[in-house]
Design an enzyme around this catalytic site. Structure first.
Site, PDB file in Angstrom:
ATOM      1  N   SER A 142       0.880  -1.174   0.000  1.00 16.94           N
ATOM      2  CA  SER A 142       0.000   0.000   0.000  1.00 16.94           C
ATOM      3  C   SER A 142       0.912   1.216   0.000  1.00 16.94           C
ATOM      4  O   SER A 142       2.107   1.106   0.310  1.00 16.94           O
ATOM      5  CB  SER A 142      -0.840  -0.017   1.282  1.00 16.94           C
ATOM      6  OG  SER A 142      -1.393   1.256   1.549  1.00 16.94           O
ATOM      7  N   TYR A 155      -2.110  -1.374  10.296  1.00 17.69           N
ATOM      8  CA  TYR A 155      -2.137  -1.542   8.834  1.00 17.69           C
ATOM      9  C   TYR A 155      -0.782  -1.175   8.236  1.00 17.69           C
ATOM     10  O   TYR A 155      -0.206  -1.933   7.445  1.00 17.69           O
ATOM     11  CB  TYR A 155      -3.243  -0.646   8.268  1.00 17.69           C
ATOM     12  CG  TYR A 155      -3.450  -0.756   6.773  1.00 17.69           C
ATOM     13  CD1 TYR A 155      -4.201  -1.789   6.236  1.00 17.69           C
ATOM     14  CD2 TYR A 155      -2.915   0.192   5.896  1.00 17.69           C
ATOM     15  CE1 TYR A 155      -4.417  -1.888   4.871  1.00 17.69           C
ATOM     16  CE2 TYR A 155      -3.117   0.112   4.528  1.00 17.69           C
ATOM     17  CZ  TYR A 155      -3.873  -0.937   4.013  1.00 17.69           C
ATOM     18  OH  TYR A 155      -4.074  -1.033   2.653  1.00 17.69           O
TER      19      TYR A 155
HETATM   20  N1  LIG Z   1      -8.367   0.071  -2.203  1.00 16.16           N
HETATM   21  C1  LIG Z   1      -7.257   0.753  -2.014  1.00 16.16           C
HETATM   22  O1  LIG Z   1      -7.192   1.956  -2.260  1.00 16.16           O
HETATM   23  C2  LIG Z   1      -6.026   0.069  -1.484  1.00 16.16           C
HETATM   24  C3  LIG Z   1      -4.912   0.867  -1.210  1.00 16.16           C
HETATM   25  C4  LIG Z   1      -3.759   0.279  -0.732  1.00 16.16           C
HETATM   26  C5  LIG Z   1      -3.703  -1.092  -0.567  1.00 16.16           C
HETATM   27  N2  LIG Z   1      -4.783  -1.845  -0.836  1.00 16.16           N
HETATM   28  C6  LIG Z   1      -4.664  -3.289  -0.595  1.00 16.16           C
HETATM   29  O2  LIG Z   1      -5.216  -4.013  -1.678  1.00 16.16           O
HETATM   30  C7  LIG Z   1      -5.763  -5.235  -1.182  1.00 16.16           C
HETATM   31  C8  LIG Z   1      -7.207  -5.354  -1.640  1.00 16.16           C
HETATM   32  O3  LIG Z   1      -7.916  -4.229  -1.155  1.00 16.16           O
HETATM   33  P1  LIG Z   1      -9.400  -3.883  -1.615  1.00 16.16           P
HETATM   34  O4  LIG Z   1      -9.498  -2.411  -1.623  1.00 16.16           O
HETATM   35  O5  LIG Z   1      -9.772  -4.663  -2.811  1.00 16.16           O
HETATM   36  O6  LIG Z   1     -10.196  -4.429  -0.322  1.00 16.16           O
HETATM   37  P2  LIG Z   1     -11.689  -4.935  -0.187  1.00 16.16           P
HETATM   38  O7  LIG Z   1     -12.045  -4.780   1.245  1.00 16.16           O
HETATM   39  O8  LIG Z   1     -12.536  -4.259  -1.196  1.00 16.16           O
HETATM   40  O9  LIG Z   1     -11.593  -6.492  -0.543  1.00 16.16           O
HETATM   41  C9  LIG Z   1     -10.829  -7.348   0.286  1.00 16.16           C
HETATM   42  C10 LIG Z   1     -11.223  -8.795   0.073  1.00 16.16           C
HETATM   43  O10 LIG Z   1     -10.475  -9.563   1.048  1.00 16.16           O
HETATM   44  C11 LIG Z   1     -11.383 -10.428   1.715  1.00 16.16           C
HETATM   45  N3  LIG Z   1     -10.936 -10.692   3.079  1.00 16.16           N
HETATM   46  C12 LIG Z   1     -10.906  -9.848   4.142  1.00 16.16           C
HETATM   47  N4  LIG Z   1     -10.478 -10.489   5.242  1.00 16.16           N
HETATM   48  C13 LIG Z   1     -10.220 -11.767   4.881  1.00 16.16           C
HETATM   49  C14 LIG Z   1      -9.761 -12.923   5.578  1.00 16.16           C
HETATM   50  N5  LIG Z   1      -9.486 -12.891   6.888  1.00 16.16           N
HETATM   51  N6  LIG Z   1      -9.615 -14.064   4.881  1.00 16.16           N
HETATM   52  C15 LIG Z   1      -9.905 -14.120   3.553  1.00 16.16           C
HETATM   53  N7  LIG Z   1     -10.342 -13.066   2.841  1.00 16.16           N
HETATM   54  C16 LIG Z   1     -10.501 -11.909   3.508  1.00 16.16           C
HETATM   55  C17 LIG Z   1     -12.728  -9.724   1.696  1.00 16.16           C
HETATM   56  O11 LIG Z   1     -13.805 -10.619   1.890  1.00 16.16           O
HETATM   57  C18 LIG Z   1     -12.703  -9.056   0.315  1.00 16.16           C
HETATM   58  O12 LIG Z   1     -13.220  -9.930  -0.682  1.00 16.16           O
HETATM   59  C19 LIG Z   1      -5.608  -5.189   0.351  1.00 16.16           C
HETATM   60  O13 LIG Z   1      -4.456  -5.907   0.728  1.00 16.16           O
HETATM   61  C20 LIG Z   1      -5.427  -3.715   0.631  1.00 16.16           C
HETATM   62  O14 LIG Z   1      -4.691  -3.477   1.819  1.00 16.16           O
HETATM   63  C21 LIG Z   1      -5.957  -1.306  -1.284  1.00 16.16           C
END
Ligand SMILES: NC(=O)c1ccc[n+]([C@@H]2O[C@H](COP(=O)([O-])OP(=O)(O)OC[C@H]3O[C@@H](n4cnc5c(N)ncnc54)[C@H](O)[C@@H]3O)[C@@H](O)[C@H]2O)c1
Length: 259
Positions: A142, A155
């Site tokens: 991230s 985080y």
């Molecule tokens: N969206 C952003 O702007 C952003 C920014 C930086 C990093 N990220 C990273 O990208 C990745 C995906 O983020 P996103 O925005 O798609 O998140 P999201 O919350 O939209 O989706 C996350 C998915 O992970 C699953 N999940 C959560 N806890 C879980 C567990 N214990 N076991 C199995 N599955 C689990 C959820 O059910 C969901 O399907 C993450 O690692 C997040 O930290 C996202």
């Protein structure tokens, strides 16, 4: 090339996508499937996982990524062949995560387990398969893994650790033709993004887009999925240990005066 002249860069490959039932992970599953891969979705959300599987033709295995038995169950579903491990699942707990002095010990432990222990477990049990023929591990950090962001210290700790773990794994497993790279996104419009900036908070979206994001917009899950496809495929064959910051320039934006 396939016989109908469609380029299928992942034809014959098996991929595991953690957190593949929603957000960025689901966009990755869709693209990996289009690219010809057999895909296993590992997600804790049963209903969303079943929907994603029905839509994409991927296999869904319900899994809490922090639990060793669940992770080993997903790896078993690969049936002895794994080429791509996309460690995408993660949580950002708005309101529970925060600054060190405010985080409850159990919340700290849980965020570390879901975001970081999961990567350890999937790599521990997935790498022996990847090392048989070579492959690609894609970790997810991230902006919080490369710059300091206040009020989400658990985080941030996990994402910084994933950046460093990517580098040490790349140095170790390169000799087995396993490449280990990392995507560091920011401001991608997903359920997590909406949850991290709830409407009732003091977050000022217009100001954020104007002051912080050089492209003046959020990114899309599909834009991150394209980076994942690149890292998964042979198109990135000499990338190992790379941290690809996919954030529209947010983390390099030093001049906040031009608004
Ligand atoms: N969206 C952003 O702007 C952003 C920014 C930086 C990093 N990220 C990273 O990208 C990745 C995906 O983020 P996103 O925005 O798609 O998140 P999201 O919350 O939209 O989706 C996350 C998915 O992970 C699953 N999940 C959560 N806890 C879980 C567990 N214990 N076991 C199995 N599955 C689990 C959820 O059910 C969901 O399907 C993450 O690692 C997040 O930290 C996202």
């Amino acid at each position: 090339m396939s016989s109908d002249n469609t380029f299928l860069p992942l034809a014959g490959k098996t991929a595991v996508v953690t957190g593949g039932a929603g957000g960025i992970g689901l966009a990755g599953v869709r693209l990996f499937r289009k690219a010809g891969a057999r895909v296993i979705i590992a997600d804790i959300d049963e209903a969303a996982g079943q929907r994603a599987a029905a839509e994409t033709g991927a296999l869904f295995v319900r899994c809490d990524v922090s639990k060793s038995a669940d992770v080993q169950n997903v790896i078993s579903a690969a049936e002895g062949k794994l080429d791509i491990l996309y460690n995408n699942a993660g949580v950002y707990w708005n309101g529970r995560d925060g600054r060190i002095t405010d985080i409850a010990e159990e919340d700290w432990e849980r965020v570390l387990a879901i975001n970081l222990r999961s990567v350890f477990l999937f790599c521990k049990y997935g790498l022996p398969l990847l090392m048989k023929q070579g492959g690609s591990v894609i970790n997810t950090a991230s902006s919080a893994g490369v710059i300091g962001i206040p009020d989400c210290d658990a985080y941030t700790a996990t994402k910084g650790a994933i950046v460093q773990l990517t580098k040490s794994m790349a140095a170790e497993y390169g000799r087995y033709n396993v490449r280990v790279n990392c995507i560091a996104p920011a401001a991608i419009m997903t359920p997590m993004m909406r949850q991290s900036n709830p409407e009732n908070s003091t977050f000022d979206e217009e100001r954020f887009l104007k002051l912080r994001t050089p492209l003046r917009r959020y990114g899309t899950p599909e834009e991150i999925a394209k980076v994942a496809l690149f890292l998964a495929s042979a198109e990135s064959s000499y990338l190992n240990g790379a941290i690809i910051v996919a954030d529209g320039g947010i983390t390099i934006n030093g001049d906040l005066s031009k608004c």
